[in-house]
Write an enzyme that holds these catalytic residues in place. Structure first.
Site, PDB file in Angstrom:
ATOM      1  N   TYR A 289      24.384  13.884  24.088  1.00  0.00           N
ATOM      2  CA  TYR A 289      24.076  14.695  22.899  1.00  0.00           C
ATOM      3  C   TYR A 289      25.297  14.753  21.980  1.00  0.00           C
ATOM      4  O   TYR A 289      25.192  14.530  20.761  1.00  0.00           O
ATOM      5  CB  TYR A 289      23.661  16.108  23.335  1.00  0.00           C
ATOM      6  CG  TYR A 289      23.655  17.130  22.206  1.00  0.00           C
ATOM      7  CD1 TYR A 289      22.686  17.098  21.210  1.00  0.00           C
ATOM      8  CD2 TYR A 289      24.627  18.145  22.151  1.00  0.00           C
ATOM      9  CE1 TYR A 289      22.687  18.032  20.175  1.00  0.00           C
ATOM     10  CE2 TYR A 289      24.626  19.085  21.129  1.00  0.00           C
ATOM     11  CZ  TYR A 289      23.666  19.022  20.141  1.00  0.00           C
ATOM     12  OH  TYR A 289      23.670  19.942  19.120  1.00  0.00           O
TER      13      TYR A 289
HETATM   14  P1  NAD Z   1      15.888  23.606  17.083  1.00  0.00           P
HETATM   15  O1  NAD Z   1      15.415  22.629  18.106  1.00  0.00           O
HETATM   16  O2  NAD Z   1      15.381  24.999  17.167  1.00  0.00           O
HETATM   17  O3  NAD Z   1      15.617  23.041  15.617  1.00  0.00           O
HETATM   18  C1  NAD Z   1      15.603  21.670  15.310  1.00  0.00           C
HETATM   19  C2  NAD Z   1      14.262  21.364  14.657  1.00  0.00           C
HETATM   20  O4  NAD Z   1      14.279  20.001  14.227  1.00  0.00           O
HETATM   21  C3  NAD Z   1      13.079  21.508  15.599  1.00  0.00           C
HETATM   22  O5  NAD Z   1      12.165  22.484  15.113  1.00  0.00           O
HETATM   23  C4  NAD Z   1      12.435  20.114  15.657  1.00  0.00           C
HETATM   24  O6  NAD Z   1      11.026  20.165  15.703  1.00  0.00           O
HETATM   25  C5  NAD Z   1      12.954  19.485  14.359  1.00  0.00           C
HETATM   26  N1  NAD Z   1      13.042  18.021  14.419  1.00  0.00           N
HETATM   27  C6  NAD Z   1      13.694  17.276  15.338  1.00  0.00           C
HETATM   28  N2  NAD Z   1      13.554  15.968  15.052  1.00  0.00           N
HETATM   29  C7  NAD Z   1      12.804  15.881  13.911  1.00  0.00           C
HETATM   30  C8  NAD Z   1      12.324  14.799  13.124  1.00  0.00           C
HETATM   31  N3  NAD Z   1      12.575  13.514  13.443  1.00  0.00           N
HETATM   32  N4  NAD Z   1      11.600  15.092  12.018  1.00  0.00           N
HETATM   33  C9  NAD Z   1      11.328  16.376  11.660  1.00  0.00           C
HETATM   34  N5  NAD Z   1      11.758  17.443  12.382  1.00  0.00           N
HETATM   35  C10 NAD Z   1      12.486  17.194  13.511  1.00  0.00           C
HETATM   36  O7  NAD Z   1      17.499  23.586  17.170  1.00  0.00           O
HETATM   37  P2  NAD Z   1      18.591  24.571  16.536  1.00  0.00           P
HETATM   38  O8  NAD Z   1      19.270  25.243  17.660  1.00  0.00           O
HETATM   39  O9  NAD Z   1      18.011  25.348  15.428  1.00  0.00           O
HETATM   40  O10 NAD Z   1      19.614  23.497  15.961  1.00  0.00           O
HETATM   41  C11 NAD Z   1      19.614  23.116  14.587  1.00  0.00           C
HETATM   42  C12 NAD Z   1      20.762  22.147  14.354  1.00  0.00           C
HETATM   43  O11 NAD Z   1      22.005  22.765  14.692  1.00  0.00           O
HETATM   44  C13 NAD Z   1      20.690  20.871  15.201  1.00  0.00           C
HETATM   45  O12 NAD Z   1      21.135  19.796  14.403  1.00  0.00           O
HETATM   46  C14 NAD Z   1      21.661  21.137  16.332  1.00  0.00           C
HETATM   47  O13 NAD Z   1      22.187  19.938  16.859  1.00  0.00           O
HETATM   48  C15 NAD Z   1      22.712  21.955  15.616  1.00  0.00           C
HETATM   49  N6  NAD Z   1      23.486  22.822  16.508  1.00  0.00           N
HETATM   50  C16 NAD Z   1      22.884  23.887  17.118  1.00  0.00           C
HETATM   51  C17 NAD Z   1      23.636  24.707  17.937  1.00  0.00           C
HETATM   52  C18 NAD Z   1      23.047  25.907  18.634  1.00  0.00           C
HETATM   53  O14 NAD Z   1      23.788  26.597  19.354  1.00  0.00           O
HETATM   54  N7  NAD Z   1      21.780  26.230  18.454  1.00  0.00           N
HETATM   55  C19 NAD Z   1      25.002  24.437  18.146  1.00  0.00           C
HETATM   56  C20 NAD Z   1      25.556  23.335  17.510  1.00  0.00           C
HETATM   57  C21 NAD Z   1      24.803  22.552  16.674  1.00  0.00           C
END
Ligand code: NAD
Length: 314
Positions: A149
């Site tokens: 990841y």
């Molecule tokens: P999440 O899984 O709740 O949200 C991501 C969304 O992206 C999902 O709803 C999924 O359906 C959508 N998605 C994925 N691939 C897709 C595609 N090809 N087309 C359309 N939609 C698509 O995750 P989150 O925790 O809200 O994370 C959001 C972002 O923040 C991500 O990029 C993640 O890597 C980054 N991030 C999150 C955290 C955390 O602690 N939550 C920490 C560091 C980075």
């Protein structure tokens, strides 16, 4: 101003959309409801937004969309769509990370070349650091991701950088440190712990609980995204953390206080890809973005607990 938010139905994306709409933006949210966790939870995240006149929603996979069409009329892009989560990124599942984290980002950046975007803000992760000998983690530290990841997030970050250098795409990467708060993903520790406490079940902890994390409340992450739109320097990367770190065992004590329960902990083996510590050096974000995290861990946990109770009681 018109904003595109990818991953709009997810945890952070839905919180960001709500704030953008409240601030007067017109928002197009895109999400394909990947099956990483149940669709009904994502539907709950965005249902209040759907009623808003300035909110359009596309239930589409970014990999199948014409990326230029997506960007038409947009002033800025907040690119959050991804396959999140460290532990599931091994083995055959890596294909999903390649598609949703790297290929889709490259397509959006490629299409952004010809558009007069004010900013392209990419959601990166503290996972890019991996095992780093120096804490707090600074943007100048070497990066050695410890999970597939982390590699996928770093690759997409590098794509943002090179599309900026070669084609002037105004891309800014924000490295989020463990985000929590209302709408937190059900695979994340606080969500799982609170749900188990509410149901009087054991909570499972990977490792000895001595691992430390820099936890960041979701509203602070949203604020950093807005600040990056205004003053983030294209081509740059910024840590976005809470600015201090906590031991997991101490967080469990806090949760016991909030829920007025006693946790029964099942200690299990440390998971591959998990790092022992994270801690963000946020001086660069403070200086360039005016970023300053506002929510204390106990306050943010209270808010997540209220949300969890509502989510599972209806
Ligand atoms: P999440 O899984 O709740 O949200 C991501 C969304 O992206 C999902 O709803 C999924 O359906 C959508 N998605 C994925 N691939 C897709 C595609 N090809 N087309 C359309 N939609 C698509 O995750 P989150 O925790 O809200 O994370 C959001 C972002 O923040 C991500 O990029 C993640 O890597 C980054 N991030 C999150 C955290 C955390 O602690 N939550 C920490 C560091 C980075």
């Amino acid at each position: 101003m018109k904003a595109i938010v990818t991953g709009a139905a997810g945890f952070i994306g839905s919180n960001l959309c709500r704030k953008l709409l409240a601030d007067g933006f017109s928002v197009t949210g895109i999400d394909s409801f990947t099956d990483h966790y149940p669709r009904w939870i994502k539907e709950r995240n965005i249902s209040p937004l759907r009623a808003h006149n300035e909110f359009d929603f596309l239930d589409k996979d970014l990999d199948d969309l014409d990326p230029a069409g997506v960007l038409e009329g947009a002033d800025c892009v907040f690119h959050l769509a991804a396959q999140a989560g460290v532990r599931a990124s091994w083995g055959r599942s890596f294909d999903i990370y390649l598609k949703n984290n790297i290929r889709v980002t490259q397509k959006l950046l490629e299409a952004s070349k010809g558009f007069p975007l004010k900013k392209f803000i990419y959601s990166s992760s503290s996972s890019v650091y991996g095992l780093t000998p120096t804490l707090p983690m600074s943007e100048t530290n070497a990066v050695h991701p410890l999970s597939p990841y982390g590699v996928s997030k770093l690759a997409a970050e590098q794509l943002c950088f090179l599309y900026h250098k070669n084609f002037g795409v105004p891309a800014v990467s924000l490295r989020f440190f463990t985000v929590y708060g209302p709408s937190q993903r059900p695979d994340m520790a606080f969500h799982k712990f609170f749900k188990a406490l509410a149901e009087d079940r054991e909570i499972t902890v990977f490792g000895d609980g001595q691992q430390t994390r820099d936890f960041t409340f979701v509203a602070d992450i949203v604020q950093a995204n807005l600040a990056a739109l205004i003053s983030g320097k294209p081509g740059e990367t910024y840590n976005v953390g809470g600015g201090h770190r906590e031991k997991l065992t101490d967080v469990i004590r806090l949760m016991e206080g909030i829920t007025r329960t006693k946790a029964r902990v099942l200690w299990t083996e440390k998971q591959k890809g998990d790092v022992p510590d994270t801690w963000a050096d946020i001086r660069k974000a403070r200086q360039d973005l005016g970023y300053s995290p506002k929510t204390r861990l106990d306050q943010g946990l209270e808010q997540e607990w209220l949300w969890i109770q509502k989510l599972y009681s209806s």
